[in-house]
Design an enzyme around this catalytic site. Structure first.
Site, PDB file in Angstrom:
ATOM      1  N   HIS A 193       0.829  -1.214   0.000  1.00 58.58           N
ATOM      2  CA  HIS A 193       0.000   0.000   0.000  1.00 58.58           C
ATOM      3  C   HIS A 193       0.857   1.254   0.000  1.00 58.58           C
ATOM      4  O   HIS A 193       2.089   1.181   0.142  1.00 58.58           O
ATOM      5  CB  HIS A 193      -0.975  -0.011   1.185  1.00 58.58           C
ATOM      6  CG  HIS A 193      -0.322  -0.097   2.526  1.00 58.58           C
ATOM      7  ND1 HIS A 193       0.320   0.970   3.110  1.00 58.58           N
ATOM      8  CD2 HIS A 193      -0.230  -1.122   3.402  1.00 58.58           C
ATOM      9  CE1 HIS A 193       0.774   0.601   4.302  1.00 58.58           C
ATOM     10  NE2 HIS A 193       0.470  -0.675   4.498  1.00 58.58           N
ATOM     11  N   CYS A 209       3.122  -5.000   6.599  1.00 49.88           N
ATOM     12  CA  CYS A 209       2.754  -4.686   5.222  1.00 49.88           C
ATOM     13  C   CYS A 209       3.947  -4.107   4.467  1.00 49.88           C
ATOM     14  O   CYS A 209       4.964  -3.756   5.064  1.00 49.88           O
ATOM     15  CB  CYS A 209       1.616  -3.670   5.193  1.00 49.88           C
ATOM     16  SG  CYS A 209       0.033  -4.407   5.572  1.00 49.88           S
TER      17      CYS A 209
END
Lengths: 310, 456
Positions: A193, A209
């Protein structure tokens, strides 16, 4: 009087001429509709081709993930709210004139993004190197482009293994930045992301992440389809397994088993923590190799042979 | 005058003609001894022929690699070995093809059916020594001195119709391992067993004696195929079919094995119930909760030996019990083929020379990478094994190998299918209690009978 009439007529013609291209660019201007209506949650819910069209456009932009029904329901309102937040409007869930204009601009931006020269045709694959903190896009195993990224902290490491993109989304907001590419890690929500903290890129800063600059993830986003393979390369976790594992299980322990099988020369397919047919076949082969009964279950014998038993 | 001469010797011309014919035939036979064989329609191989320097020979070498975790080092060693062979023989070229494990039998079957087999074959997962009429009997190329390089038992395993069609390369031992301290109550010594052997009943008595509280006398590594394969050797007939494809197992033979399993199952020395007997076997042995374990193959034995030492166990390798006093060694071979289309004696000779040269090198690699035992006695001394001297002796006692072929008839690939589809399910049904002894015997026998039937 005559002069005034001519002037009025001229203004009207000019205004129609100027308005025409704008109107045609507006995706929600439909021939079957006399005028644009505001769309909101209502009882009974609003229905129509304009709602259907709105849902389709929000899907294209990544805000709406449900079926296109033509009914302005809760999920449509939620998608509108996400869109409003992203464009800086108040998240009311009501789709009005402001939202219509913003949507036209967003669509134009999206089509520009798609027009950016992308990778050549071929199978795309993403490789993330946890040590180097880079994300590399490969086409048919040839490097196409490498981006800097941030990976998980020592206490919340990025999930090393072989995954797939299972979800795409835009503007989750906050720390997730402008784009989201979700991974099929079975033991948590992990993805690639954007960020609201660009200075963290190149460090081990995330909760697991993969963070990228918004501009990079926005570039990557339209090229990557659901199902694209993502390999996260780094030091493998060395866990001890206390319980036998069986087909159908999904866990970190299964991934450790898969990695150990691969190291021992028995290919378990993707090391994705899912005990599927490939892993079962690999366990079978190991059992036959050592003259054990081939059950396909990672029992205590198998765990001992792979040095995984606690 | 002419009439007088004719009366004196009426068959003179005929005699001369006959003498010339006889001289020609004898000379031809002396020069080309295989002519009769060729004219009578049989295939002939001339092992005495010499390769010519100006002729080139291109050999196809097919390899099915052994089941090892990382085959790359084996491949590299093999390719280097072939390069060494061809360096001194610039007129010989060897093309190597690695057969994918799942397709090896099928590829070979097709090649043999179409008359285009490879020149040389090494199938490290099969003990098949005979593949039919296109195979070249390699014993033709060996003299008596060469022949003594292999122990008699190993040679006998390779013998088909009194000829050795394939060269024994390496042997895979199947053994058992004991925990020396827990095994002491049996009062059996390894030396004694190695000298005079031990049978199934002696083995059962020993595991019953080794049983203690919280300690099993014996844990099997598998109650499935591996145990059944070991038991067929215990009763002296490891192959279901003879080299011509006829069934070898009889009703009495299968009943003996079935009875042997029943006795093992009822022994106080093994875990119960029967269908869980092999669960956690490695853990039980390494936690000193089992006095013995088996059958162990060539992959498991070295691993378990090292782990046992780490766990503070003094291990010892024992031979599996055997009703005929033999040990369980399964041989793998190098085979040489001719094409259905005539290629010339020199081509066959080149293939045979390559096979003879390769066999000892391949044996060394099989020992180094796959824990197999070289088939030639002289190569045993250089074999590196982690075992103590007594265990090493058990592991390498290839002179005690069963003198019977382990092969399964002349058709490659089919034996494995029969095993998987008929024999293994019948055995599995028997050991898990779904079949009675009679049902098991009948299922296997009818499966073997079906396998020998030819299709329409």
């Amino acid at each position: 009087m005559r002069r005034k009439t001519w002037l009025t007529l001229c203004i009207l013609v000019l205004s129609f001429t100027l308005a025409a291209p704008l109107a045609s660019a507006n995706p929600l201007n439909c021939a079957c509709q006399d005028e644009d209506r505001d769309m909101r949650l209502d009882s009974p819910p609003l229905e129509g081709t304009d709602v259907e069209e709105l849902q389709a456009i929000l899907t294209t932009l990544g805000y709406y993930n449900n079926a296109i029904t033509g009914v302005y329901d809760q999920s449509t309102a939620a998608a509108v709210e996400r869109f409003q937040s992203w464009v800086g409007l108040k998240a009311t869930g009501v789709f009005g004139a402001q939202e219509r204009n913003a949507l036209t601009i967003a669509l134009a931006h999206e089509s520009l993004s798609v027009a950016t020269p992308g990778p050549p045709p071929g199978e795309l694959r993403i490789e993330i190197d946890v040590d180097k903190r880079t994300l590399t896009l490969l086409v048919d195993d040839q490097v196409f482009k490498t981006y800097p990224c941030a990976v998980g902290k020592a206490s919340t490491k990025s999930p090393v293994g072989e995954w797939r993109i299972i979800q795409k989304g835009t503007n989750w907001g906050g720390g997730f930045g402008t784009r989201w590419l979700g991974l099929n890690v079975p033991w948590g929500i992990y993805g690639i992301h954007g960020t609201n903290n660009p200075s963290s890129i190149g460090t081990a800063a995330s909760a697991g992440c993969i963070r990228m600059h918004n501009r990079d993830v926005e570039e990557l986003y339209p090229w990557i389809k659901v199902g694209t393979r993502v390999s996260i390369i780094g030091p493998y976790p060395r866990l001890r397994i206390s319980q036998p594992l069986r087909p159908g299980q999904n866990s970190k322990e299964v991934q450790v088993l898969q990695l150990a099988l691969r190291e021992a020369g028995f290919n378990p397919g993707y090391t994705d923590g899912r005990y599927g047919p490939d892993t079962e076949t690999a366990v079978n082969r190991l059992q036959i190799h050592y003259g054990l009964r081939p059950t396909g279950h990672a029992d205590n014998n198998v765990l001992s042979l792979l040095d995984l038993r606690r | 005058m002419a009439r007088v001469r004719d009366r004196r010797c009426p068959f003179r011309r005929l005699s001369w003609l006959l003498a010339i014919i006889v001289i020609l035939v004898v000379s031809a036979y002396a020069l080309y001894p295989y002519l009769y064989t060729v004219f009578s329609g049989q295939q002939y191989i001339n092992p005495r022929v010499s390769l010519k320097a100006h002729e080139s020979y291109e050999l196809e070498f097919w390899v099915r690699l052994p089941s090892i975790a990382n085959t790359r080092p084996f491949q590299e060693a093999l390719e280097q070995c072939i390069a060494d062979f061809t360096t001194g023989r610039s007129n010989i070229k060897v093309n190597i093809t690695y057969l994918p494990p799942a397709q090896a039998g099928q590829r070979l079957q097709q090649a043999l059916a179409t008359g285009t087999p490879p020149d040389v074959l090494f199938h490290a997962d099969s003990s098949q020594a005979f593949y039919g009429e296109l195979q070249v009997p390699l014993s033709l190329y060996l003299n008596q001195q060469d022949r003594t390089a292999w122990p008699e038992a190993v040679w006998q395993q390779a013998l088909v119709n009194n000829r050795v069609y394939a060269l024994p390369v390496a042997l895979f031992p199947r053994v058992m391992m004991v925990n020396s301290s827990l095994w002491q109550p049996t009062n059996l010594s390894l030396e004694q067993v190695l000298t005079s052997g031990w049978n199934w009943d002696q083995f059962l008595a020993a595991i019953a004696e080794a049983k203690q509280a919280q300690v099993y006398g014996f844990v099997p590594t598998s109650i499935g195929d591996a145990l059944f394969a070991a038991m067929t050797t215990v009763w002296g007939q490891p192959a279901a079919f003879d080299p011509d494809g006829a069934p070898l197992w009889t009703e009495a033979f299968l009943e003996n094995i079935a009875a042997g399993w029943k006795k093992l199952q009822q022994s106080p020395g093994v875990p119960t119930p029967a269908n869980t007997m092999d669960e956690n076997c490695l853990v039980l042995f390494l936690q000193q909760r089992a006095a013995s374990i088996g059958p162990l193959n060539h992959n498991l034995t070295p691993w378990l030996w090292q782990e046992a030492l780490k766990a503070g166990i003094q291990p010892a390798i024992w031979p599996l019990p055997n009703e005929t006093g033999h040990s369980d060694f399964r041989s793998v071979y190098l085979a040489v083929f001719r094409q259905a289309e005539y290629q010339g004696h020199r081509h066959t000779k080149a293939a045979a020379e390559f096979a003879l040269w390769l066999a000892p090198h391949l044996a060394e690699y099989m020992g180094r990478f796959a824990s197999a035992i070289p088939a030639q006695t002289s190569l045993l001394t250089s074999l590196e094994l982690p075992y103590d001297p007594a265990s090493r002796q058990t592991y390498t006692a290839i002179d005690k190998a069963l003198s019977r072929p382990y092969s399964y008839g002349p058709e490659p690939g089919l034996a494995e299918e029969h095993w998987q589809h008929t024999i293994a399910p019948a055995w599995s049904a028997y050991v898990t209690g779904q079949y009675t002894k009679e049902q098991f015997v009948q299922a296997v026998l009818s499966g073997l009978a079906r396998a020998t039937m030819t299709g329409p």
